[in-house]
Design a protein around this motif. Structure first.
Motif, mmCIF file in Angstrom:
data_model
loop_
_atom_site.group_PDB
_atom_site.id
_atom_site.type_symbol
_atom_site.label_atom_id
_atom_site.label_comp_id
_atom_site.label_asym_id
_atom_site.label_seq_id
_atom_site.Cartn_x
_atom_site.Cartn_y
_atom_site.Cartn_z
ATOM 1 N N ILE A 120 -1.450 21.659 121.790
ATOM 2 C CA ILE A 120 -1.349 22.749 120.813
ATOM 3 C C ILE A 120 -2.435 22.582 119.757
ATOM 4 C CG2 ILE A 120 0.084 23.776 119.003
ATOM 5 C CD1 ILE A 120 2.538 23.036 120.780
ATOM 6 N N THR B 155 1.482 28.979 128.373
ATOM 7 C CA THR B 155 2.113 28.086 127.408
ATOM 8 C C THR B 155 1.267 26.836 127.229
ATOM 9 O OG1 THR B 155 4.275 28.858 128.179
ATOM 10 C CG2 THR B 155 4.263 26.896 126.828
ATOM 11 N N GLU C 129 -6.077 24.774 118.873
ATOM 12 C CA GLU C 129 -5.752 25.457 117.627
ATOM 13 C C GLU C 129 -6.755 26.565 117.275
ATOM 14 O OE1 GLU C 129 -4.308 24.076 113.215
ATOM 15 O OE2 GLU C 129 -5.762 22.825 114.260
ATOM 16 N N ALA D 1 3.868 27.456 116.975
ATOM 17 C CA ALA D 1 4.407 26.346 117.775
ATOM 18 C C ALA D 1 5.887 26.183 117.447
ATOM 19 C CB ALA D 1 3.648 25.068 117.472
ATOM 20 N N TYR E 65 1.604 22.893 125.538
ATOM 21 C CA TYR E 65 2.637 21.925 125.143
ATOM 22 C C TYR E 65 2.060 20.789 124.295
ATOM 23 C CZ TYR E 65 5.642 24.183 128.556
ATOM 24 O OH TYR E 65 6.384 25.107 129.248
ATOM 25 N N LYS F 54 7.310 20.189 121.989
ATOM 26 C CA LYS F 54 6.782 21.352 121.268
ATOM 27 C C LYS F 54 6.048 22.232 122.265
ATOM 28 C CE LYS F 54 6.405 19.701 116.632
ATOM 29 N NZ LYS F 54 5.684 19.848 115.404
ATOM 30 N N TYR F 55 6.123 23.543 122.030
ATOM 31 C CA TYR F 55 5.423 24.480 122.899
ATOM 32 C C TYR F 55 4.920 25.664 122.088
ATOM 33 C CZ TYR F 55 9.558 27.449 122.712
ATOM 34 O OH TYR F 55 10.590 28.241 122.274
ATOM 35 N N GLN F 56 3.927 26.345 122.640
ATOM 36 C CA GLN F 56 3.365 27.532 122.013
ATOM 37 C C GLN F 56 3.062 28.538 123.113
ATOM 38 O OE1 GLN F 56 -0.489 27.015 120.071
ATOM 39 N NE2 GLN F 56 0.189 28.382 118.447
#
Length: 147
Positions: free
Chosen positions: A59, A53, A63, A30, A55, A39-41
């Motif tokens: 996230i 993606t 997980e 992240a 956000y 925040k992004y992953q």
């Protein structure tokens, strides 16, 4: 019973009630956006045509899902064209995975397919390797000649 999946290339932002079968190649750590606190992953899928993606709070919700080398049935994803400035690889479609996205793991192991091995071989006497060849052009040297 025959499984019905929609091909990733056939999914558009106007489509609803679809399910795609995807294999996760990589799940990046992240990160915080450069100019905002968002925040992004990023999730790299085996199909390079799409960027996925997750956000902010989602996230943590995902997980334990979307793990590298596992295959999933995924639906209820927000699909839209990727803006040029956010395009991190060749994908022209952006998938945003949210709390309403349904993700179901299916038992297929692609570890061997996704694992790459490299054998390095030493070449003696090699001077260089061409990675990209551009059109020929004339260059003026400091001696007044052209090369």
């Amino acid at each position: 019973m025959e499984d019905k999946y929609k091909l990733i290339l056939d999914i558009s932002s106007a489509d609803t009630n679809w399910t795609a079968k995807v294999t996760v190649v990589e799940k990046s750590p992240a990160r915080t956006a450069q100019y905002s606190p968002t925040k992004y992953q990023n999730i790299t899928l085996m199909d390079p045509e799409v960027q996925a993606t997750i956000y902010d709070t989602n996230i943590q919700a995902f997980e334990d899902q979307l793990v590298s080398s596992k295959t999933y049935l995924i639906s209820n994803v927000d699909v839209k064209p990727t803006k040029q400035q956010y395009r991190s690889w060749m994908g022209d479609v952006q998938w945003t995975i949210s709390g309403r996205t349904k993700v179901e793991e299916i038992q297929e192991d692609h570890t061997a397919l996704l694992s790459s091995t490299y054998d390095f071989i030493f070449f003696t006497g090699i001077i260089g390797v061409a990675l990209d060849i551009k059109p020929k052009r004339l260059i003026q040297t400091r001696f007044g000649t052209q090369s």
